[in-house]
Design an enzyme around this catalytic site. Sequence first.
Site, PDB file in Angstrom:
ATOM      1  N   GLU A   1      41.094 114.317  75.673  1.00  0.00           N
ATOM      2  CA  GLU A   1      40.260 113.673  76.566  1.00  0.00           C
ATOM      3  C   GLU A   1      39.585 112.610  76.014  1.00  0.00           C
ATOM      4  O   GLU A   1      38.505 112.608  75.354  1.00  0.00           O
ATOM      5  CB  GLU A   1      38.985 114.694  76.892  1.00  0.00           C
ATOM      6  CG  GLU A   1      39.673 116.129  77.363  1.00  0.00           C
ATOM      7  CD  GLU A   1      40.087 115.888  79.141  1.00  0.00           C
ATOM      8  OE1 GLU A   1      39.614 115.040  79.746  1.00  0.00           O
ATOM      9  OE2 GLU A   1      40.725 116.831  79.546  1.00  0.00           O
TER      10      GLU A   1
ATOM     11  N   ASN B   1      28.030 112.537  73.600  1.00  0.00           N
ATOM     12  CA  ASN B   1      27.547 112.315  74.849  1.00  0.00           C
ATOM     13  C   ASN B   1      27.214 113.523  75.720  1.00  0.00           C
ATOM     14  O   ASN B   1      26.201 113.295  76.492  1.00  0.00           O
ATOM     15  CB  ASN B   1      28.243 111.124  75.715  1.00  0.00           C
ATOM     16  CG  ASN B   1      30.000 111.588  76.034  1.00  0.00           C
ATOM     17  OD1 ASN B   1      30.235 112.548  75.651  1.00  0.00           O
ATOM     18  ND2 ASN B   1      30.384 110.916  77.113  1.00  0.00           N
TER      19      ASN B   1
ATOM     20  N   CYS C   1      31.919 109.514  80.607  1.00  0.00           N
ATOM     21  CA  CYS C   1      33.268 109.074  80.434  1.00  0.00           C
ATOM     22  C   CYS C   1      33.822 108.916  81.777  1.00  0.00           C
ATOM     23  O   CYS C   1      34.789 107.507  81.910  1.00  0.00           O
ATOM     24  CB  CYS C   1      34.564 109.911  79.532  1.00  0.00           C
ATOM     25  SG  CYS C   1      34.245 111.691  80.439  1.00  0.00           S
TER      26      CYS C   1
HETATM   27  N1  LIG Z   1      37.762 112.228  78.774  1.00  0.00           N
HETATM   28  C1  LIG Z   1      36.834 113.022  78.406  1.00  0.00           C
HETATM   29  O1  LIG Z   1      36.549 114.144  78.943  1.00  0.00           O
HETATM   30  C2  LIG Z   1      35.493 112.702  77.773  1.00  0.00           C
HETATM   31  C3  LIG Z   1      34.332 113.078  77.703  1.00  0.00           C
HETATM   32  C4  LIG Z   1      33.237 112.706  76.756  1.00  0.00           C
HETATM   33  C5  LIG Z   1      33.451 111.216  76.175  1.00  0.00           C
HETATM   34  N2  LIG Z   1      34.810 110.814  76.362  1.00  0.00           N
HETATM   35  C6  LIG Z   1      34.815 109.494  75.372  1.00  0.00           C
HETATM   36  O2  LIG Z   1      34.434 109.592  74.398  1.00  0.00           O
HETATM   37  C7  LIG Z   1      34.025 108.304  73.581  1.00  0.00           C
HETATM   38  C8  LIG Z   1      32.602 108.367  73.126  1.00  0.00           C
HETATM   39  O3  LIG Z   1      32.305 109.511  72.214  1.00  0.00           O
HETATM   40  P1  LIG Z   1      32.246 109.257  70.619  1.00  0.00           P
HETATM   41  O4  LIG Z   1      31.875 107.562  70.409  1.00  0.00           O
HETATM   42  O5  LIG Z   1      31.599 110.366  69.966  1.00  0.00           O
HETATM   43  O6  LIG Z   1      33.980 109.199  70.273  1.00  0.00           O
HETATM   44  P2  LIG Z   1      34.517 109.225  68.768  1.00  0.00           P
HETATM   45  O7  LIG Z   1      35.764 109.099  69.122  1.00  0.00           O
HETATM   46  O8  LIG Z   1      33.933 107.850  67.992  1.00  0.00           O
HETATM   47  O9  LIG Z   1      34.179 110.605  68.080  1.00  0.00           O
HETATM   48  C9  LIG Z   1      34.031 111.717  68.827  1.00  0.00           C
HETATM   49  C10 LIG Z   1      34.454 112.806  67.736  1.00  0.00           C
HETATM   50  O10 LIG Z   1      35.489 112.632  66.692  1.00  0.00           O
HETATM   51  C11 LIG Z   1      34.986 112.493  65.536  1.00  0.00           C
HETATM   52  N3  LIG Z   1      35.864 111.430  64.870  1.00  0.00           N
HETATM   53  C12 LIG Z   1      35.494 110.184  64.426  1.00  0.00           C
HETATM   54  N4  LIG Z   1      36.325 109.667  63.733  1.00  0.00           N
HETATM   55  C13 LIG Z   1      37.355 110.568  63.501  1.00  0.00           C
HETATM   56  C14 LIG Z   1      38.340 110.698  62.800  1.00  0.00           C
HETATM   57  N5  LIG Z   1      38.683 109.721  61.864  1.00  0.00           N
HETATM   58  N6  LIG Z   1      39.015 112.085  62.328  1.00  0.00           N
HETATM   59  C15 LIG Z   1      38.411 113.217  63.049  1.00  0.00           C
HETATM   60  N7  LIG Z   1      37.466 112.978  63.859  1.00  0.00           N
HETATM   61  C16 LIG Z   1      36.835 112.019  63.886  1.00  0.00           C
HETATM   62  C17 LIG Z   1      33.446 112.287  65.703  1.00  0.00           C
HETATM   63  O11 LIG Z   1      32.846 112.491  64.615  1.00  0.00           O
HETATM   64  C18 LIG Z   1      33.143 113.117  66.881  1.00  0.00           C
HETATM   65  O12 LIG Z   1      32.997 114.263  66.600  1.00  0.00           O
HETATM   66  C19 LIG Z   1      33.908 107.398  75.209  1.00  0.00           C
HETATM   67  O13 LIG Z   1      35.318 106.757  74.886  1.00  0.00           O
HETATM   68  C20 LIG Z   1      33.975 108.191  76.033  1.00  0.00           C
HETATM   69  O14 LIG Z   1      34.737 107.966  76.996  1.00  0.00           O
HETATM   70  C21 LIG Z   1      35.789 110.986  77.063  1.00  0.00           C
HETATM   71  O1  LIG Z   2      31.725 112.234  79.511  1.00  0.00           O
HETATM   72  C1  LIG Z   2      32.398 112.729  79.931  1.00  0.00           C
HETATM   73  C2  LIG Z   2      31.951 114.118  80.438  1.00  0.00           C
HETATM   74  O2  LIG Z   2      33.165 114.808  80.828  1.00  0.00           O
HETATM   75  C3  LIG Z   2      31.125 114.492  81.314  1.00  0.00           C
HETATM   76  S1  LIG Z   2      31.258 115.249  82.824  1.00  0.00           S
HETATM   77  O3  LIG Z   2      32.287 116.482  82.541  1.00  0.00           O
HETATM   78  O4  LIG Z   2      31.743 114.313  83.790  1.00  0.00           O
HETATM   79  O5  LIG Z   2      30.033 115.850  83.150  1.00  0.00           O
END
Ligand SMILES: NC(=O)c1ccc[n+]([C@@H]2O[C@H](COP(=O)([O-])OP(=O)(O)OC[C@H]3O[C@@H](n4cnc5c(N)ncnc54)[C@H](O)[C@@H]3O)[C@@H](O)[C@H]2O)c1
Ligand SMILES: O=C[C@H](O)CS(=O)(=O)O
Length: 473
Positions: free
Chosen positions: A245, A147, A279
């Site tokens: 995160e 994202n 997120c």
């Molecule tokens: N808290 C934060 O700062 C933050 C920031 C951005 C996104 N997010 C969260 O991320 C999610 C969306 O992102 P997404 O769909 O890419 O998440 P995801 O957990 O599916 O994937 C994240 C990463 O993990 C990898 N991954 C997936 N399965 C794995 C495994 N079994 N072992 C190792 N790596 C693996 C993916 O290839 C990707 O690189 C949302 O829930 C969002 O809220 C959180």
């Molecule tokens: O998706 C989550 C991020 O951490 C984006 S931001 O840091 O809020 O811009």
Amino acid sequence: MDANLYINGEWVPTEKRITVENPATLEAVGSAPYAGKEEALLAVAAAEAALPAWRSKTANERAALILKWHQLIIENKETIARIMTLEQGKPLQEALGEVMYAASFLTWYAEEAKRVYGQTVPASAPNKRILVLKQPVGVVAAITPWNFPAAMITRKVGPAIAAGCTVVIKPSEYTPLTAYKLAELAHEAGIPAGVLNVVTGNEKEIGETWMADERVRKVSFTGSTRVGKLLMRQAADTVKNISLELGGHAPYIITKSANLDLTVKEFIAPKFRNAGQTCICPNRVYVHESIRDRFVQQLTDEVRKLKVGNGLEEGVNIGPLINKAAVEKVQNHLQDALDKGAKLATPYEPISAKGYFVPPVVLTDVSDDMLCMREETFGPVVPVVTYRTTEEVIERANKTRYGLAAYVFSQDIQEAFVISEGLEYGIVGLNDGLPATAQAPFGGMKESGIGREGGHWGIEEFLEVKYISLNLG
Ligand SMILES: NC(=O)c1ccc[n+]([C@@H]2O[C@H](COP(=O)([O-])OP(=O)(O)OC[C@H]3O[C@@H](n4cnc5c(N)ncnc54)[C@H](O)[C@@H]3O)[C@@H](O)[C@H]2O)c1
Ligand SMILES: O=C[C@H](O)CS(=O)(=O)O
């Protein structure tokens, strides 16, 4: 654009490839390498070999190279933004904003590298001295989501390499091209071979390989709570230091004293940027019952103005979602709400274009049992509910396993503070819809994560504390 793995300062091709798709057109925009265990191990070996020389450099030397990387990112910002829009879908202006945001972590941590201070502590015996050093944790595995394809990398890699660690990075397979472009610029900046390595491919296999490897001392993950929990379990066997995160489910609380113009203005950007796939997106709105009608009117007036479309087109505010599964999840939340009695306050007009588009939607007559009020929707849906008392809204906002970001809009300082203090969230936007910035701590409570990124807290995550007890005899 076709990328290869970046390991030990070299571009390594793989036989198997990933086709990278534009979510706005479903056309191929390039390809990335599909690697597995073998390449994941090579990357760790490179990072381990580069560690002694990198951590021995002075903070100033590391900072100079990080600043050079920053400069090249700024010089190439349009190119990076375009790659990002093509593979991720967000509107070009937004992508440009993310590139600048990503770059800001590099300047911040280039400076912060020079402020990794130790301590001396008064000892209990006259012949003893207590010295506390901060040292880099070692090889870091950074796993990042689609994202924010650039910022989620620099928010980890910036502090990690500033601290003297070396990194192996696995970006999302949906957005590998932005990551490889960043690696190309790091290479051009002169960041030594092995300090930063990028691998994409079989996420499960690469993840398992790194998590089982004793040489990897730290994992920094951003992504879903589901995968975060899996990595936490895997980290246990080698007792790795871990930062997570994870997902959010942000409440947006509007009290009766709120300035409604500001409230609506501040709501639009965080809710609809990245098509609601952030997120810290407001996921559910709690508005005081006395101002509900006025708020819904003002909000829907603004939402109707938003244009959905291909992020490369002028004037588009909302791009596509990342994939079909994301569209299905949003539609499922929407259908569940409608089935349980929610009403559409804005018309739901499906987009005829080929990509993964979902129009923005405001829902009223919402109840707390609906899916959209319990889980992260990750799309442009706005469920609005009313509340009566401060205690009630705090309790309802906290009734979730998530605790990343929350928002409070109020002009009554006492009420604003009571709510902010009562919220079980790592970040509170108080009359502020965009709280994320390089110098502030970003991270969640409960199942939204462990640790913080940003500010001086962010570099601490990559440092070990070493205590030296000196006996002067
Ligand atoms: N808290 C934060 O700062 C933050 C920031 C951005 C996104 N997010 C969260 O991320 C999610 C969306 O992102 P997404 O769909 O890419 O998440 P995801 O957990 O599916 O994937 C994240 C990463 O993990 C990898 N991954 C997936 N399965 C794995 C495994 N079994 N072992 C190792 N790596 C693996 C993916 O290839 C990707 O690189 C949302 O829930 C969002 O809220 C959180
Ligand atoms: O998706 C989550 C991020 O951490 C984006 S931001 O840091 O809020 O811009």
